[in-house]
Design an enzyme around this catalytic site. Structure first.
Site, PDB file in Angstrom:
ATOM      1  N   ASP A  51      -9.936 124.093  61.222  1.00 29.25           N
ATOM      2  CA  ASP A  51      -9.937 123.543  62.572  1.00 29.25           C
ATOM      3  C   ASP A  51      -8.848 124.168  63.437  1.00 29.25           C
ATOM      4  O   ASP A  51      -7.957 124.860  62.939  1.00 29.25           O
ATOM      5  CB  ASP A  51      -9.686 122.030  62.527  1.00 29.25           C
ATOM      6  CG  ASP A  51     -10.929 121.255  62.110  1.00 29.25           C
ATOM      7  OD1 ASP A  51     -12.015 121.844  62.104  1.00 29.25           O
ATOM      8  OD2 ASP A  51     -10.788 120.066  61.780  1.00 29.25           O
ATOM      9  N   LYS A  73     -12.599 122.498  67.361  1.00 33.10           N
ATOM     10  CA  LYS A  73     -13.144 121.755  68.494  1.00 33.10           C
ATOM     11  C   LYS A  73     -12.036 121.543  69.524  1.00 33.10           C
ATOM     12  O   LYS A  73     -10.898 121.256  69.177  1.00 33.10           O
ATOM     13  CB  LYS A  73     -13.674 120.388  68.048  1.00 33.10           C
ATOM     14  CG  LYS A  73     -14.764 120.468  66.992  1.00 33.10           C
ATOM     15  CD  LYS A  73     -15.128 119.073  66.528  1.00 33.10           C
ATOM     16  CE  LYS A  73     -16.121 119.117  65.386  1.00 33.10           C
ATOM     17  NZ  LYS A  73     -16.418 117.759  64.875  1.00 33.10           N
ATOM     18  N   MET A 188      -5.063 111.618  70.332  1.00 34.51           N
ATOM     19  CA  MET A 188      -5.867 112.436  71.241  1.00 34.51           C
ATOM     20  C   MET A 188      -6.403 111.614  72.405  1.00 34.51           C
ATOM     21  O   MET A 188      -7.592 111.650  72.734  1.00 34.51           O
ATOM     22  CB  MET A 188      -7.008 113.096  70.475  1.00 34.51           C
ATOM     23  CG  MET A 188      -6.559 113.968  69.311  1.00 34.51           C
ATOM     24  SD  MET A 188      -5.477 115.345  69.822  1.00 34.51           S
ATOM     25  CE  MET A 188      -6.656 116.399  70.658  1.00 34.51           C
TER      26      MET A 188
END
Length: 525
Positions: A51, A73, A188
């Site tokens: 990631d 992502k 996040m």
């Protein structure tokens, strides 16, 4: 000698291998925070699926032949959808590969690891979960904020920040979350910061509750912004504070004023390129990390066996004839004694020779072998070494010099000028390393490297060769260049690199001290 691995034997016999997937938590960014088991799984993987937040330095621990697949992502775009990632893991494991699914933080803390595990289980693919240190606890710790403290709170809640706080069917029970836990950590959630703050206040949280935002926690770019529920959204907008960041709400935020430690380290915020060989880089990298910097290892040189051992073997066969043996590096010591043992000899064969060690590390390495070092020069240049040996080496003395195949000729020529008979033999070869030139080029171009370190002329030459001489001025214009000594600095200058830092003591410790002194003078911000 080539070692036949179990993997090679299985492939040779045509046996179908059973694949497996390791769902590994890489931690929040500092590569030292991966677990021992996680690192071991990463090092054995055929395929590494990673990631955006997994930490680029960890990829340096992968096998050289491992396939690396980026599936990162970002809020505005995805390389692969989650369903595509799930299918990829199944396909790679079904083909018999050992797959490391490297995820930032912990796989099961808002990491979609549960969904990936379900997909693997559905298809009968063996998997293991290797927990990681979640950013919810590690990032506050690096900012000096304990998420629990008996004088402030005994409760902690970790909440996704990605859910729209305004939607009617929210999975977050704001009326209970707002006042039900002393410390709230939202992961996040910067895009929803205003909504999160408003919901907490609307459901009973005091508007003056301390809040901290921490961006890129545990990394050199770590930034912390503090405020209160009532004003934190405005402060974040003013500072253009964006993801990747976490939000911490609670009285424990006040402890940061006394407990911040990471940002206080002398190399905090500095990313330093280490160009030594992979075998030698660890000591310098550890020192950089201890001082709060982030080392980026780019091995521009590789240490290898000689093409032909015959000259070294002949010298070892007549050790009793030498009056002096001069070791110019730890590598020279290591390869010399490895060959001595291979030929059935031992250190007693050196009993009649004086031993010179160039540099404190070389001396320490020899002393660990229970050998007394007779001379260590004060400076580690050939000219100074020869000057110091004047009077110790007599005309006609036979001197053995086991060292690298591409070493400068100044030392044997200077010894010959003293009347010595010099046997210069290759104990090891220095070749171009296999560092990731594309990654380093991109990092330099983006200004992500603050200091480039060179510990030998070979590291300079190979650095220029790997990146391309024509690119050097543009790539290195925003970074400082630190060279371990005048010979290395001269090579750098000749190849178009400006030299900003050079220590008085030509050692790794001296190089680090010179870097620190430069920074303390305020010449790098």
């Amino acid at each position: 000698m080539t070692k036949i691995t179990d993997r090679q034997e299985i492939e040779r016999q045509g046996i179908k291998r059973q694949g497996i997937v390791y769902l590994i938590g890489a931690g929040p960014g500092d590569p030292g925070l991966i677990t021992v088991k996680g690192l071991a799984c990463l090092q054995t993987a055929d395929v590494v699926v990673y990631d955006r937040l997994a930490g680029a330095r960890l990829l340096g621990h992968c096998r050289p032949d491992a396939r690396l697949i980026y599936v990162g992502k970002q809020p505005d775009r995805h390389t692969l959808t989650q369903n595509e990632i799930n299918r990829l893991l199944v396909q790679e494991a079904a083909a018999g590969h050992t797959v490391a699914r490297l995820k930032g933080g912990d796989p099961f803390v808002f990491g979609r690891g549960g969904e990936e595990a379900e997909e693997l289980a559905q298809h009968g693919i063996p998997f293991e979960v290797v927990p990681g240190i979640t950013s919810a606890i590690a990032v506050p710790a690096y900012a000096g904020i304990p998420v629990t403290h008996r004088n402030h709170t005994a409760t902690l809640a970790i909440i996704t920040g990605n859910e729209d706080p305004e939607k009617e069917d929210s999975n977050i029970q704001w009326s209970k979350i707002a006042t039900g836990a002393g410390t709230l950590v939202f992961l996040m959630g910067m895009g929803n910061l205003a909504g999160i703050s408003n919901n907490l206040m609307a459901h009973g949280r005091d508007p003056q509750t301390p809040v901290a935002l921490i961006r890129w926690g545990t990394r050199p770019e770590q930034q912390t912004l503090t405020g209160e529920l009532a004003n934190i959204a405005a402060l974040a907008q003013e500072a253009n504070f964006k993801n990747p960041a976490i939000i911490i709400v609670g009285e424990v935020v006040k402890l940061r004023e006394r407990l911040h430690w990471f940002e206080d380290k002398p190399l905090f915020g500095k990313r330093i390129l280490v160009t030594r060989s992979r075998e030698q880089a660890s000591a310098l990298s550890r020192s950089i990390e201890q001082l709060g910097g982030e080392p980026v290892e780019f091995p521009t040189i590789s240490i290898n066996e000689p093409f032909d051992y015959a000259p070294l073997d002949r010298a070892i066969g007549r050790l009793a004839e030498y009056q002096w043996v001069i070791f110019t590096s730890v590598n020279g010591v290591n390869y010399f004694f490895h060959r001595l043992r291979h030929l059935g000899g031992d250190i007693r064969e050196l009993h009649g020779a004086g031993i010179c060690a160039i540099g404190p590390q070389t001396r320490e390495f020899l002393e660990r072998l229970a050998l007394r070092v007779d001379y260590v020069p004060g400076e580690y240049r050939a000219e100074e070494i020869v000057s110091g040996l004047r009077g110790l080496i007599k005309p006609g003395d036979l001197v053995l010099l086991p060292r690298a195949d591409i070493a400068r000729q100044a030392l044997p020529e200077g010894l010959a000028a003293l009347g010595a008979r010099v046997d210069e033999v290759t104990a090891y070869r220095t070749t171009t390393g296999q560092g990731n030139a594309k990654l380093i080029t991109d990092m330099l171009a983006d200004g992500e490297i603050d200091i480039i370190t060179f510990t030998s002329s070979s590291t300079v030459r190979n650095f220029v060769s790997l990146l391309g001489a024509e690119q050097i001025p543009a790539l290195t214009g925003r970074a400082l260049v630190a060279c371990i000594g005048p010979i290395t600095a001269q090579t750098a200058t000749e190849l178009g690199l400006p030299v900003h830092i050079q220590p008085q003591a030509y050692t790794i410790d001296g190089l680090l001290q010179a870097i620190l002194s430069y920074l303390q003078q305020g010449e790098l911000t």
